[in-house]
Structure formats: C-alpha cells, structure tokens
Motif scaffolding. Structure first.
Motif, PDB file in Angstrom:
ATOM      1  N   THR A 306       2.227  22.203  18.415  1.00 13.78           N
ATOM      2  CA  THR A 306       1.866  22.070  17.001  1.00 13.78           C
ATOM      3  C   THR A 306       2.215  20.684  16.478  1.00 13.78           C
ATOM      4  O   THR A 306       1.416  20.046  15.774  1.00 13.78           O
ATOM      5  N   ILE A 307       3.393  20.213  16.833  1.00 13.91           N
ATOM      6  CA  ILE A 307       3.824  18.882  16.361  1.00 13.91           C
ATOM      7  C   ILE A 307       2.893  17.785  16.870  1.00 13.91           C
ATOM      8  O   ILE A 307       2.462  16.915  16.111  1.00 13.91           O
ATOM      9  N   ASP A 308       2.605  17.836  18.153  1.00 10.81           N
ATOM     10  CA  ASP A 308       1.721  16.808  18.724  1.00 10.81           C
ATOM     11  C   ASP A 308       0.348  16.806  18.055  1.00 10.81           C
ATOM     12  O   ASP A 308      -0.208  15.745  17.734  1.00 10.81           O
ATOM     13  N   ALA A 309      -0.219  18.004  17.848  1.00 11.22           N
ATOM     14  CA  ALA A 309      -1.559  18.101  17.252  1.00 11.22           C
ATOM     15  C   ALA A 309      -1.555  17.633  15.801  1.00 11.22           C
ATOM     16  O   ALA A 309      -2.431  16.862  15.386  1.00 11.22           O
ATOM     17  N   LEU A 310      -0.572  18.090  15.036  1.00  7.29           N
ATOM     18  CA  LEU A 310      -0.563  17.760  13.614  1.00  7.29           C
ATOM     19  C   LEU A 310      -0.177  16.308  13.355  1.00  7.29           C
ATOM     20  O   LEU A 310      -0.620  15.718  12.350  1.00  7.29           O
ATOM     21  N   GLU A 311       0.637  15.712  14.211  1.00 10.91           N
ATOM     22  CA  GLU A 311       0.934  14.285  14.054  1.00 10.91           C
ATOM     23  C   GLU A 311      -0.331  13.448  14.251  1.00 10.91           C
ATOM     24  O   GLU A 311      -0.537  12.448  13.549  1.00 10.91           O
ATOM     25  N   ALA A 312      -1.168  13.862  15.201  1.00 12.92           N
ATOM     26  CA  ALA A 312      -2.446  13.157  15.415  1.00 12.92           C
ATOM     27  C   ALA A 312      -3.371  13.346  14.217  1.00 12.92           C
ATOM     28  O   ALA A 312      -4.056  12.404  13.788  1.00 12.92           O
ATOM     29  N   VAL A 313      -3.390  14.571  13.680  1.00 16.56           N
ATOM     30  CA  VAL A 313      -4.214  14.835  12.501  1.00 16.56           C
ATOM     31  C   VAL A 313      -3.732  13.994  11.325  1.00 16.56           C
ATOM     32  O   VAL A 313      -4.533  13.372  10.607  1.00 16.56           O
ATOM     33  N   GLU A 314      -2.442  13.965  11.111  1.00 16.98           N
ATOM     34  CA  GLU A 314      -1.855  13.209  10.007  1.00 16.98           C
ATOM     35  C   GLU A 314      -2.193  11.722  10.121  1.00 16.98           C
ATOM     36  O   GLU A 314      -2.569  11.080   9.129  1.00 16.98           O
ATOM     37  N   ALA A 315      -2.050  11.163  11.324  1.00 14.90           N
ATOM     38  CA  ALA A 315      -2.348   9.740  11.529  1.00 14.90           C
ATOM     39  C   ALA A 315      -3.819   9.431  11.254  1.00 14.90           C
ATOM     40  O   ALA A 315      -4.157   8.400  10.657  1.00 14.90           O
ATOM     41  N   ALA A 316      -4.716  10.316  11.676  1.00 16.32           N
ATOM     42  CA  ALA A 316      -6.145  10.102  11.461  1.00 16.32           C
ATOM     43  C   ALA A 316      -6.489  10.140   9.973  1.00 16.32           C
ATOM     44  O   ALA A 316      -7.273   9.313   9.480  1.00 16.32           O
ATOM     45  N   ILE A 317      -5.915  11.092   9.255  1.00 18.35           N
ATOM     46  CA  ILE A 317      -6.191  11.203   7.820  1.00 18.35           C
ATOM     47  C   ILE A 317      -5.669   9.978   7.080  1.00 18.35           C
ATOM     48  O   ILE A 317      -6.342   9.427   6.191  1.00 18.35           O
ATOM     49  N   GLU A 318      -4.484   9.518   7.418  1.00 15.46           N
ATOM     50  CA  GLU A 318      -3.903   8.355   6.767  1.00 15.46           C
ATOM     51  C   GLU A 318      -4.716   7.087   7.030  1.00 15.46           C
ATOM     52  O   GLU A 318      -4.729   6.169   6.208  1.00 15.46           O
ATOM     53  N   ALA A 319      -5.403   7.028   8.166  1.00 17.36           N
ATOM     54  CA  ALA A 319      -6.192   5.846   8.519  1.00 17.36           C
ATOM     55  C   ALA A 319      -7.602   5.886   7.949  1.00 17.36           C
ATOM     56  O   ALA A 319      -8.366   4.925   8.104  1.00 17.36           O
ATOM     57  N   ALA A 320      -7.972   6.967   7.280  1.00 13.80           N
ATOM     58  CA  ALA A 320      -9.356   7.134   6.829  1.00 13.80           C
ATOM     59  C   ALA A 320      -9.769   6.130   5.752  1.00 13.80           C
ATOM     60  O   ALA A 320     -10.913   5.697   5.707  1.00 13.80           O
ATOM     61  N   GLU A 321      -8.855   5.748   4.855  1.00 11.46           N
ATOM     62  CA  GLU A 321      -9.131   4.801   3.766  1.00 11.46           C
ATOM     63  C   GLU A 321     -10.371   5.185   2.949  1.00 11.46           C
ATOM     64  O   GLU A 321     -11.365   4.452   2.901  1.00 11.46           O
ATOM     65  N   PRO A 322     -10.335   6.332   2.277  1.00 16.77           N
ATOM     66  CA  PRO A 322     -11.498   6.761   1.479  1.00 16.77           C
ATOM     67  C   PRO A 322     -11.550   6.000   0.155  1.00 16.77           C
ATOM     68  O   PRO A 322     -10.583   5.323  -0.223  1.00 16.77           O
ATOM     69  N   PRO A 323     -12.663   6.087  -0.586  1.00 18.11           N
ATOM     70  CA  PRO A 323     -12.717   5.514  -1.938  1.00 18.11           C
ATOM     71  C   PRO A 323     -11.652   6.141  -2.830  1.00 18.11           C
ATOM     72  O   PRO A 323     -11.165   7.244  -2.568  1.00 18.11           O
ATOM     73  N   GLY A 324     -11.302   5.439  -3.895  1.00 15.84           N
ATOM     74  CA  GLY A 324     -10.211   5.882  -4.759  1.00 15.84           C
ATOM     75  C   GLY A 324     -10.354   7.292  -5.284  1.00 15.84           C
ATOM     76  O   GLY A 324      -9.371   8.028  -5.379  1.00 15.84           O
ATOM     77  N   SER A 325     -11.568   7.714  -5.638  1.00 18.10           N
ATOM     78  CA  SER A 325     -11.744   9.047  -6.220  1.00 18.10           C
ATOM     79  C   SER A 325     -11.496  10.166  -5.218  1.00 18.10           C
ATOM     80  O   SER A 325     -11.372  11.327  -5.610  1.00 18.10           O
ATOM     81  N   VAL A 326     -11.415   9.844  -3.927  1.00 16.62           N
ATOM     82  CA  VAL A 326     -11.182  10.858  -2.889  1.00 16.62           C
ATOM     83  C   VAL A 326      -9.692  10.970  -2.557  1.00 16.62           C
ATOM     84  O   VAL A 326      -9.267  11.890  -1.862  1.00 16.62           O
ATOM     85  N   GLU A 327      -8.901  10.071  -3.059  1.00 16.38           N
ATOM     86  CA  GLU A 327      -7.475  10.064  -2.717  1.00 16.38           C
ATOM     87  C   GLU A 327      -6.745  11.359  -3.079  1.00 16.38           C
ATOM     88  O   GLU A 327      -5.837  11.778  -2.344  1.00 16.38           O
TER      89      GLU A 327
END
Length: 354
Positions: A306-327
């Motif tokens: 679980t830790i390995d999978a969710l750390e990868a998910v967390e890193a991907a979401i943080e790197a997404a850089e969406p427009p401000g209204s999606v934050e």
C-alpha cells in the motif's frame, strides 16, 4: 573659305604650313571613306546618360513601395470602424448578433463559477464547474442566425470588401470558439467529478465500483481530448488576428481559455494514470488491518504494498501542475491519499514490532 584657311594656318604656325595645307584639303574634300561619323561620336558620348537610367528605375521602385504602404495600413483597419460605415439594417443585424454573443458569454461564465463581466468572463471560470452547455448553445445559435441575416443583407447590397469579410469571420470564430470551449469545459468538469468519485468510492471500501469509475474516467479523458481538438481549431482565427481586429470581439481571452482547458486535460490524464492503483491499494490496506495481530507477516507485506503504491500516486498527483481552478481538487486528492499512507505506515510499524 579663304578666311578659314588663314585662321587655321595662323593657329598651326608657319612651321607647319605643309600640314596646314593637308588639313585644309581634308576639310574641303569632306570625310574620308571609313572615317568615323561625327553623329556616331555624339551617340557614343551620350552613353553615360544611358547608364544613369537604373537610378531612375530605383526611384520608380521606391515610388512603388511608397504606394504599397497604404495597402498594408488597410490590413490593420479597426473593424468596429468598418462596422459603423455599414448600412443601418446590416449594422442592426450585427448588433443583434453581438447581443446574443454577450448573453451566451454571461451564461457560460456565471454557470461555470465565473464573473459575467465580458472583460474578465473567460478568465474567471472554474474548470471544476460544469457550464450550462444547453443554454449557452441556444444563445450562440441565435447569434449565428442574426449574423447570417446581416451577411445576406450585405450581399444584396453588394458589400463584400475584405474588412467586412474579416469582421464577419471573427464574429463567426467567436461564436464557434465559445460553443466548442463550452462543450470541452463541460466534458472536462464531468471527468474531474469522476476523479473524485474514484477516490471516494475506494475510501468507502466500494473497490469494485471505484474500478468501474476509473474505467469511466479513461473514457471521459479521451472525450475531453477530442473536444479540445475542436476548440483549438475554432480559436485559430482569433489567435492570428491583429490587436485592431480583436477589438471587434465581445470578450478577450478566448485563446487563453483553450490553453487552460488543454492544461486541465493534461492534468486529468495524469490523474487517470495515477488513480488506477488506488482501489487495490486501499483494499490491501484494509486486508492488512484485518491481518494485523493474527498474521503480522502478511500485514507487514500488504501495508508495504500500500505504501509503495500510494507514494507513487502521491508523487504523480503533485507533479501534475493543473490550472489554478483545479487546485482544490488536487488538495482533496492528496488529503485522502495522505491519510491512507499514514495509516499504512502505522500498520506496517505495528506488524514489524510484533
């Protein structure tokens, strides 16, 4: 002729009388055969004047360039000024079309969480809010009809100059751009709602439903990309317009809106890829909690997965850089993931100590 002989001899001097006599004889007898014709000599002496003709050509070329300048200036004509010169009925049709465009713009902005002010309407919308596509489309269709009526009236009066065609083309582009942007925005906002649903269902331990929602997310992500392709094509005439021509539009920011929608689509694709691991990771955490105390090795292993999978998910979401209204959505996702990560670390630590 005698006076002429004497003057020549005096000029040549007495020491050259023989030569003088020869010259006089030549004068009296006329030019010898094969001698240069004086007229030919004069023609040759005029050659330098002929060489100066390229200078006149350069001046003519400069005059041509000066004459072309007004044509270039005409390209930058203010289309609003051209509109004011049109016959009254044509102006009324264009004005009616503008009114409907403005109403559509206000409807789009207000239904998408933005401000109705045309100056900031397109900049203020939230990509998380679903615009009222049906109402916006109705207003735009009416605007299209009014514009078409104005063009028909202009045709009957023989109006078909380039500024008028450019004016009509930009208004058509504004109508189509708003229509396509609204459709793409609605599809994107629906997809973002599915992103939230995937995590919420997994958090509620409805893992199978969460997986189904993730499949739906993939389909909506693809639909968003297709809709954005149409929106990008519709906005191209606006992107290539001059500042003077853009004054003919009811609002600014059409191209910037499409850019933000495209950035939102890229972030959506990232979320789609990342969230595929969420249902199984949340399920593994539930199983780890059940195994804790009775099968600590299994609990440790499942918690680690679980830790390995969710750390990868967390890193991907943080790197997404969406427009401000999606934050706000990204913050919510990271909050859910963070809570599960923290619990998985606690379970693994307890299993390791047992």
């Amino acid at each position: 002729m005698t006076a002429t002989r004497r003057r020549l001899c005096v000029l040549l001097g007495t020491a050259s009388l023989a030569g003088c006599t020869d010259i006089v004889e030549r004068i009296e007898s006329g030019p010898e055969p094969g001698a240069d014709d004086p007229s030919e000599t004069e023609d040759e002496s005029e050659t330098p004047e002929t060489d100066e003709e390229p200078t006149a050509t350069e001046e003519e070329r400069q005059d041509d360039e000066d004459e072309s300048t007004p044509e270039e200036d005409d390209e930058a004509v203010d289309l609003r000024e051209r509109e004011s010169e049109l016959p009254e009925l044509v102006r009324e049709s264009l004005s009616a079309s503008r009114g409907q465009i403005l109403t559509a713009l206000e409807t789009y902005a207000s239904s998408a969480g933005g401000e109705p002010d045309p100056a900031i309407a397109l900049e203020s919308v939230s990509l998380l809010a679903e615009p009222d596509r049906i109402d916006v489309g109705r207003e735009l269709s009416t605007a299209e009809d009014r514009l078409s009526g104005g063009v028909s009236r202009a045709d009957r009066q023989g109006i078909d100059d380039e500024p008028f065609r450019r004016l009509v083309g930009l208004l058509e582009a504004e109508i189509e751009s708003l229509r396509r942007a609204t459709e793409a925005h609605e599809t994107l906002a629906e997809a973002y709602g599915t992103v939230e649903s995937v995590v919420e269902l997994a958090d509620q331990r409805a893992y199978r439903l969460a997986e189904d929602e993730h499949e739906e997310l993939g389909e909506r992500s693809a639909a968003t990309e297709a809709a954005l392709s149409d929106a990008a094509a519709a906005v191209e005439p606006i992107e290539t317009a001059t500042d003077a021509e853009l004054a003919a539009l009811e609002a600014t920011g059409h191209a910037e809106l499409v850019d933000r929608l495209e950035a939102g689509s890229v972030a959506l694709s990232t979320y789609d890829d990342a969230l595929g691991a969420v249902p199984s990771a949340f399920s593994d955490l539930e199983d780890a909690e059940v195994a804790l105390g009775s099968d600590d090795d299994r609990a440790f292993r499942l918690a680690t997965n679980t830790i390995d999978a969710l750390e990868a998910v967390e890193a991907a979401i943080e790197a997404a850089e969406p427009p401000g209204s999606v934050e706000p959505l990204e913050t919510d996702l990271l909050e859910h993931i963070g809570e599960k990560l923290e619990r998985a670390r606690e379970v693994r630590e307890e299993a390791d100590e047992s």
